[in-house]
Motif scaffolding. Structure first.
Motif, mmCIF file in Angstrom:
data_model
loop_
_atom_site.group_PDB
_atom_site.id
_atom_site.type_symbol
_atom_site.label_atom_id
_atom_site.label_comp_id
_atom_site.label_asym_id
_atom_site.label_seq_id
_atom_site.Cartn_x
_atom_site.Cartn_y
_atom_site.Cartn_z
ATOM 1 N N ASP A 138 40.071 27.035 48.767
ATOM 2 C CA ASP A 138 38.870 27.118 48.073
ATOM 3 C C ASP A 138 37.639 26.695 48.948
ATOM 4 N N ASN A 165 38.831 32.795 44.371
ATOM 5 C CA ASN A 165 37.797 33.693 44.624
ATOM 6 C C ASN A 165 38.324 35.069 45.357
ATOM 7 N N LYS A 209 33.422 31.494 34.759
ATOM 8 C CA LYS A 209 32.963 31.398 35.950
ATOM 9 C C LYS A 209 32.780 33.143 36.244
HETATM 10 C C1 DHB Z 1 31.537 30.443 45.827
HETATM 11 C C2 DHB Z 1 32.382 29.627 46.143
HETATM 12 C C3 DHB Z 1 33.722 29.375 45.292
HETATM 13 O O1 DHB Z 1 34.524 28.410 46.003
HETATM 14 C C4 DHB Z 1 33.564 29.747 44.037
HETATM 15 O O2 DHB Z 1 34.504 29.365 43.193
HETATM 16 C C5 DHB Z 1 32.561 30.568 43.643
HETATM 17 C C6 DHB Z 1 31.526 30.724 44.628
HETATM 18 C C7 DHB Z 1 30.465 30.888 47.075
HETATM 19 O O3 DHB Z 1 30.673 30.282 48.010
HETATM 20 O O4 DHB Z 1 29.699 31.962 46.502
#
Ligand code: DHB
Ligand code: SAH
Ligand code: MG
Length: 221
Positions: A138, A165, A209
């Motif tokens: 992550d 992501n 999210k």
């Molecule tokens: C970003 C990083 C993450 O781990 C996430 O869950 C959402 C966005 C980012 O860096 O934009």
């Protein structure tokens, strides 16, 4: 369905299945007060990750990308008292916020935060040659392919590699070369699909999210 509806359904699911929790709410408050970006996993994702860990009886978990320790709390709680979470974070400020949150959650003894660029820390972790049951990716998406290589080395047969992501609002379909995170995620997905030692899928997700996805891979026996 619009974004509000997705968030409302996440709220509905949380109300049913994710109990009110002081340590997690404290961590969210501390992260907001410290000005950290709101990019931690959602409550429902935390519960889902925790279930995955419990389903395979995870004892040792490696996390790459700690932020304020929100996901780390979920992971640490899903292993027994004898379990161990190692979490890697490049930003010392974030790591300090995370350490405080883990202390407040009384998880200090189960969790080690290593501060540094994950790619610099991983060789020593690999050299120790003690496998993990779960690796959760992550951190910076541009290095996801390299993290996958490390995770494949570090995860026991039957263990899981989970990556957040990997859909990024669908930008992985046709990633713009000027968006390195989308490029990184798309390259990761291709590498994951081709990995002969893994059985994998991406869970497309909508919710609080927005629109994204979680890759889940099992190391073959
Ligand atoms: C970003 C990083 C993450 O781990 C996430 O869950 C959402 C966005 C980012 O860096 O934009
Ligand atoms: N897992 C957290 C969110 C992590 S956000 C949660 O859900 O609660 C991504 C984190 O990765 C940020 O804190 C960022 O500082 C860290 N990061 C980015 N690049 C990194 C790198 N090269 N090595 C280690 N950590 C990195
Ligand atoms: Mg993430």
């Amino acid at each position: 369905m619009d974004r509000d509806q997705f968030s409302n359904v996440d709220q509905y699911i949380d109300d049913l299945f994710v109990s009110h929790d002081q340590a997690l709410e404290n961590a969210e408050r501390q992260m907001a007060e410290a000005g950290l970006p709101e990019i931690h996993i959602s409550r429902g994702q935390g519960k889902f990750l925790s279930l995955l860990c419990k389903m395979i009886g995870a004892q040792r978990i490696l996390e790459i990308g700690t932020l304020g320790g929100y996901s780390t709390i979920w992971l640490a709680r899903s292993v027994p008292d004898t379990g161990y979470i190692l979490t890697l974070e490049s930003d010392p400020f974030n790591a300090a916020v995370a350490q405080k949150n883990l202390d407040m959650a009384e998880l200090t003894n189960k969790v080690e935060i290593q501060v540094g660029e994950a790619l610099n820390l991983l060789p020593d972790i690999e050299a120790e040659a003690i496998p993990f049951d779960v690796v959760f990716l992550d951190a910076d998406k541009i290095n996801y392919v390299a993290y996958l290589d490390a995770a494949v080395c570090l995860t026991r047969p039957g263990g899981l590699i989970v990556a957040d992501n990997v859909v990024r609002s669908g930008s992985v379909l046709n990633p713009d070369p000027s968006d390195p995170s989308a490029m990184g995620a798309a390259q990761f997905n291709q590498a994951l699909a081709k990995q002969p030692n893994l059985e994998s899928i991406i869970l497309q997700q909508v919710g609080i999210k927005g629109h994204d996805g979680l890759a889940i891979a099992r190391v073959k026996n």
